[in-house]
Design a protein around this motif. Sequence first.
Motif, PDB file in Angstrom:
ATOM      1  N   PRO A  31       0.828  -1.218   0.000  1.00 23.99           N
ATOM      2  CA  PRO A  31       0.000   0.000   0.000  1.00 23.99           C
ATOM      3  C   PRO A  31       0.855   1.258   0.000  1.00 23.99           C
ATOM      4  CG  PRO A  31       0.194  -0.836   2.234  1.00 23.99           C
ATOM      5  CD  PRO A  31       0.954  -1.801   1.344  1.00 23.99           C
ATOM      6  N   ALA A  32       0.172   2.389  -0.090  1.00 24.91           N
ATOM      7  CA  ALA A  32       0.872   3.677  -0.097  1.00 24.91           C
ATOM      8  C   ALA A  32       1.495   3.951   1.267  1.00 24.91           C
ATOM      9  CB  ALA A  32      -0.128   4.778  -0.437  1.00 24.91           C
ATOM     10  N   PHE A  33       2.677   4.560   1.230  1.00 26.90           N
ATOM     11  CA  PHE A  33       3.354   5.011   2.453  1.00 26.90           C
ATOM     12  C   PHE A  33       3.872   6.419   2.236  1.00 26.90           C
ATOM     13  CE2 PHE A  33       4.728   0.411   2.636  1.00 26.90           C
ATOM     14  CZ  PHE A  33       3.928   0.069   3.707  1.00 26.90           C
ATOM     15  N   ILE A  34       3.583   7.299   3.161  1.00 24.48           N
ATOM     16  CA  ILE A  34       4.292   8.578   3.201  1.00 24.48           C
ATOM     17  C   ILE A  34       5.723   8.247   3.623  1.00 24.48           C
ATOM     18  CG2 ILE A  34       4.537  10.624   4.665  1.00 24.48           C
ATOM     19  CD1 ILE A  34       2.424  11.112   2.658  1.00 24.48           C
ATOM     20  N   ALA A  67       0.909   8.658  -0.320  1.00 23.75           N
ATOM     21  CA  ALA A  67      -0.132   9.422  -0.969  1.00 23.75           C
ATOM     22  C   ALA A  67       0.472  10.583  -1.757  1.00 23.75           C
ATOM     23  CB  ALA A  67      -1.109   9.959   0.072  1.00 23.75           C
ATOM     24  N   GLN A 109      -1.327   6.563  -5.735  1.00 23.37           N
ATOM     25  CA  GLN A 109      -2.462   6.914  -4.877  1.00 23.37           C
ATOM     26  C   GLN A 109      -2.675   8.428  -4.912  1.00 23.37           C
ATOM     27  OE1 GLN A 109      -2.384   7.128  -0.394  1.00 23.37           O
ATOM     28  NE2 GLN A 109      -3.797   5.409  -0.572  1.00 23.37           N
ATOM     29  N   LEU A 175      -7.570   7.683  -2.358  1.00 21.45           N
ATOM     30  CA  LEU A 175      -7.551   7.461  -0.901  1.00 21.45           C
ATOM     31  C   LEU A 175      -8.903   7.916  -0.353  1.00 21.45           C
ATOM     32  CD1 LEU A 175      -6.496   6.687   1.794  1.00 21.45           C
ATOM     33  CD2 LEU A 175      -4.894   8.574   1.752  1.00 21.45           C
ATOM     34  N   ARG A 228      -9.370   2.960  -2.176  1.00 20.94           N
ATOM     35  CA  ARG A 228      -8.994   2.570  -0.808  1.00 20.94           C
ATOM     36  C   ARG A 228     -10.124   3.004   0.109  1.00 20.94           C
ATOM     37  NH1 ARG A 228      -3.599   2.352   2.896  1.00 20.94           N
ATOM     38  NH2 ARG A 228      -4.106   0.173   3.131  1.00 20.94           N
ATOM     39  N   VAL A 301      -3.995  -4.094   6.983  1.00 22.35           N
ATOM     40  CA  VAL A 301      -3.846  -3.884   8.422  1.00 22.35           C
ATOM     41  C   VAL A 301      -3.623  -5.192   9.178  1.00 22.35           C
ATOM     42  CG1 VAL A 301      -4.684  -2.755  10.510  1.00 22.35           C
ATOM     43  CG2 VAL A 301      -5.375  -1.863   8.274  1.00 22.35           C
ATOM     44  N   ARG A 302      -2.444  -5.276   9.759  1.00 26.72           N
ATOM     45  CA  ARG A 302      -2.080  -6.382  10.647  1.00 26.72           C
ATOM     46  C   ARG A 302      -2.178  -7.737   9.941  1.00 26.72           C
ATOM     47  NH1 ARG A 302       0.355  -6.883  14.672  1.00 26.72           N
ATOM     48  NH2 ARG A 302      -1.079  -7.718  16.212  1.00 26.72           N
ATOM     49  N   GLY A 324       1.405  -3.903   4.492  1.00 28.22           N
ATOM     50  CA  GLY A 324       2.104  -2.640   4.698  1.00 28.22           C
ATOM     51  C   GLY A 324       3.417  -2.840   5.405  1.00 28.22           C
ATOM     52  N   ARG A 325       3.351  -2.828   6.729  1.00 32.89           N
ATOM     53  CA  ARG A 325       4.587  -2.889   7.507  1.00 32.89           C
ATOM     54  C   ARG A 325       5.376  -4.173   7.248  1.00 32.89           C
ATOM     55  NH1 ARG A 325       1.542  -1.332  12.879  1.00 32.89           N
ATOM     56  NH2 ARG A 325      -0.147  -2.205  11.640  1.00 32.89           N
ATOM     57  N   CYS A 354       7.516   3.246  12.724  1.00 37.26           N
ATOM     58  CA  CYS A 354       7.327   3.807  11.374  1.00 37.26           C
ATOM     59  C   CYS A 354       6.171   4.806  11.365  1.00 37.26           C
ATOM     60  CB  CYS A 354       7.094   2.691  10.355  1.00 37.26           C
ATOM     61  SG  CYS A 354       5.844   1.501  10.850  1.00 37.26           S
ATOM     62  N   PHE A 355       5.100   4.491  12.091  1.00 38.40           N
ATOM     63  CA  PHE A 355       3.971   5.434  12.171  1.00 38.40           C
ATOM     64  C   PHE A 355       4.365   6.691  12.948  1.00 38.40           C
ATOM     65  CE2 PHE A 355       1.016   1.892  11.165  1.00 38.40           C
ATOM     66  CZ  PHE A 355       0.266   2.537  10.203  1.00 38.40           C
ATOM     67  N   ALA A 358       6.120   8.904  10.672  1.00 41.04           N
ATOM     68  CA  ALA A 358       5.241   9.534   9.675  1.00 41.04           C
ATOM     69  C   ALA A 358       4.445  10.667  10.318  1.00 41.04           C
ATOM     70  CB  ALA A 358       4.296   8.498   9.070  1.00 41.04           C
TER      71      ALA A 358
HETATM   72  C1  FMN Z   1       4.957   5.245   7.521  1.00 44.88           C
HETATM   73  C2  FMN Z   1       3.574   4.992   7.015  1.00 44.88           C
HETATM   74  C3  FMN Z   1       2.994   5.880   6.115  1.00 44.88           C
HETATM   75  C4  FMN Z   1       1.715   5.633   5.604  1.00 44.88           C
HETATM   76  N1  FMN Z   1       1.189   6.470   4.654  1.00 44.88           N
HETATM   77  C5  FMN Z   1       0.008   6.142   4.053  1.00 44.88           C
HETATM   78  C6  FMN Z   1      -0.502   6.890   2.960  1.00 44.88           C
HETATM   79  O1  FMN Z   1       0.091   7.870   2.520  1.00 44.88           O
HETATM   80  N2  FMN Z   1      -1.667   6.496   2.387  1.00 44.88           N
HETATM   81  C7  FMN Z   1      -2.355   5.408   2.836  1.00 44.88           C
HETATM   82  O2  FMN Z   1      -3.411   5.079   2.281  1.00 44.88           O
HETATM   83  N3  FMN Z   1      -1.903   4.687   3.875  1.00 44.88           N
HETATM   84  C8  FMN Z   1      -0.741   5.018   4.476  1.00 44.88           C
HETATM   85  N4  FMN Z   1      -0.255   4.247   5.497  1.00 44.88           N
HETATM   86  C9  FMN Z   1      -1.041   3.090   5.949  1.00 44.88           C
HETATM   87  C10 FMN Z   1      -0.572   1.819   5.240  1.00 44.88           C
HETATM   88  O3  FMN Z   1      -0.809   1.895   3.862  1.00 44.88           O
HETATM   89  C11 FMN Z   1      -1.281   0.587   5.810  1.00 44.88           C
HETATM   90  O4  FMN Z   1      -2.643   0.665   5.553  1.00 44.88           O
HETATM   91  C12 FMN Z   1      -1.058   0.478   7.303  1.00 44.88           C
HETATM   92  O5  FMN Z   1       0.326   0.453   7.569  1.00 44.88           O
HETATM   93  C13 FMN Z   1      -1.727  -0.765   7.892  1.00 44.88           C
HETATM   94  O6  FMN Z   1      -1.309  -1.915   7.258  1.00 44.88           O
HETATM   95  P1  FMN Z   1      -0.177  -2.875   7.910  1.00 44.88           P
HETATM   96  O7  FMN Z   1      -0.687  -3.313   9.235  1.00 44.88           O
HETATM   97  O8  FMN Z   1      -0.035  -3.984   6.924  1.00 44.88           O
HETATM   98  O9  FMN Z   1       1.040  -2.043   8.041  1.00 44.88           O
HETATM   99  C14 FMN Z   1       1.002   4.493   6.033  1.00 44.88           C
HETATM  100  C15 FMN Z   1       1.588   3.623   6.943  1.00 44.88           C
HETATM  101  C16 FMN Z   1       2.864   3.847   7.434  1.00 44.88           C
HETATM  102  C17 FMN Z   1       3.473   2.860   8.385  1.00 44.88           C
END
Ligand code: FMN
Length: 645
Positions: A31-34, A67, A109, A175, A228, A301-302, A324-325, A354-355, A358
């Motif tokens: 998924p997207a990550f900042i 994003a 995204q 998003l 999303r 998520v998780r 994600g993570r 990581c969160f 962010a």
């Molecule tokens: C550092 C970081 C930045 C994130 N940025 C975005 C984002 O820009 N757009 C988005 O839809 N989700 C974002 N997320 C959420 C992730 O895409 C994902 O949904 C979230 O980490 C939960 O999934 P996981 O448990 O597999 O990590 C971000 C998560 C992290 C850890």
Amino acid sequence: MNTKPVPAEAPDLFSPITISGLTIKNRIIMPAFILNYPIDGYDISDEWLRFYRRRAKGGAGLIIVGACHVDPAGRQDEHQIGADRDEWLPSLEKVARAIKEGGAVPALQLNHAGRYAKKAINGGLDPVAPSALPSRYTKELPHELTTAEVEGIIESFAAAAGRAKRAGFEAVEFLGATGYLISQFLSPLTNQRTDRFGGDEEKRRTFIREVIAAVKREVGHDFPLIFRMSSTDNMPGGMDDADHRNFAIELEKWGIHLLNVTAGWHDAPVHQIGPSVPQGHFIPYATKIKEVVSIPVSCAVRITEPQMARQVIAEGKLDMVTLGRALIVDPDWPNKTQAGKDESIRPCISCCNCFDRAFARDRIECSLNADLTDDGSLPPAKPKKRILVVGGGPAGMEAARVLATRGHKVTLLEKNRQTGGRLGTAAAPPHKSEIAGLIRYLTHELAGLKVPVVAETDFSRLSENFDAVILATGAKERTILINGMEQVPCYTSSEILDGTVSPDNPVVIIGAGLVGGETADYLSSKGFDVSLVEIRPKPLADMGATLRWVLLDHLNKGGVNIHTSSSVQEIKDGKAVIQTLEGVITVPLGCLVISVGFESDDLLVGDLDRAGLPYCIIGDKKSPRRIKDAIHEGFLAATHWVDSI
Ligand SMILES: Cc1cc2nc3c(=O)[nH]c(=O)nc-3n(C[C@H](O)[C@H](O)[C@H](O)COP(=O)(O)O)c2cc1C
Ligand code: SF4
């Protein structure tokens, strides 16, 4: 998960899937990550490309970049990639190309942060929203968009999608979850408009319906579109899971090709991403959405366990999984899972560092992966050296793993019977058991690399010659003296969490940092009456923002009494005499637990000085800190430091 028989025709996690003519090689979405990596004007740094190329090489099928803001007022971060101007095209092209070179499909995204944007980071632009209602998340009052301004944003989405396509992205994702502008239009909590964009459920959907139509006009009807969406907003009075299921039916009618389901809003007063959320918690929500649509559905998520991912696909509960993570910490998760090497996967322990980064607008960092932008291999040892690593906690184990991977000859010395150091204790509090996965992973890797682990042995008993030593012997718990403490049993947090002592109720804990807080949580979950006494004004001050409020919530729900700006003066007549800001109070106690931190010592340093060997000190031995510091210093010692001697 229980293993159920799988029908012969069931899809496989590694079978391809086609979405509006676009074939993705497997069912794994990143998924997207900042990222918050540097951007100079419109020019992204090489780290962006290395991060994405690495994850593509690791085997993910679809990689979503973002994003990405579609409008200057919709930026959520200073270092966010954009698609609001043509000047971004060279950077967007480079990212799309890097992902394709790595073997994955790139998607972009698109987002407008709405009332989640902040004036200070947006060059003074006011945040905007459907209605002038501030969020709990930023607390800034947004400007209510005029009808013409809403129409302008719809066109911005279309133009941004056009740029994504021109730059080489093969899909775009909206998003539409977690509380950003699209969510803000959909929810009755945040949309109180009276023009065509507000009103009943159908009218509140007008914005996204018109966005999708405008994007289709720009990029063509069949260009793959991903949405999303939240499984439920988790906002009292907001959209619930039934509302989202109905909405999913509409999204399919409007021409969305893939639904990427996630958790609720950033403002939500509910734990959504931390370790207290069970693995795969949102899968049943996504499965229910899948039951009402015919387009593919993924869920995030998780989800970190390979077996869970394999099974939800094989059982038809989901069409894809969004990791994600799991892919931040180990980009090779897909390739290792496909090869059946589940034990070689570096686990995500859901520490949420990581969160935290962010939310603090810092560049992305993972506690367990010190180099998120490596090229998939470590530089080979030149020349090979004989290295002794003293101390088998996380710092020493990581150093030994990296050294051996590079080809150095390593011996790991541990004075206890088992390696892992303080990780075993750290895994004891409620919801922390995933930390044990790190010990299992490092132990498995060291065994695979055939690193000799010499347990229950002191440094002084070694006769072998080494070229250098890495000292990672950890720290010991600090203690304090309190008048009268000899009258009651007195323990350390480690003794409580290791289960080596049986505390007497009620318990007074001195020190409400992370360890004291988790000890209180552990004891209250077992039915003890707990008081936490902290000299600083803020409890859990050493925790990151993402999980601090969650632990505070657990402590409140567990009935733990927290006394801040307070100190235990003495123990008298079976009571702790506590000086608080309001005056002196007494609290009955059956035992006292000291949790005032850790301290390192100079042990072995003199021996090494006398031996004249090069050495470096890492982890808690250097100064007691977090798992992240131990792992990162282990990595750096095994790369930069060893190369420098
Ligand atoms: C550092 C970081 C930045 C994130 N940025 C975005 C984002 O820009 N757009 C988005 O839809 N989700 C974002 N997320 C959420 C992730 O895409 C994902 O949904 C979230 O980490 C939960 O999934 P996981 O448990 O597999 O990590 C971000 C998560 C992290 C850890
Ligand atoms: S920082 Fe923690 S939560 Fe984030 S990916 Fe790494 S281990 Fe997982």
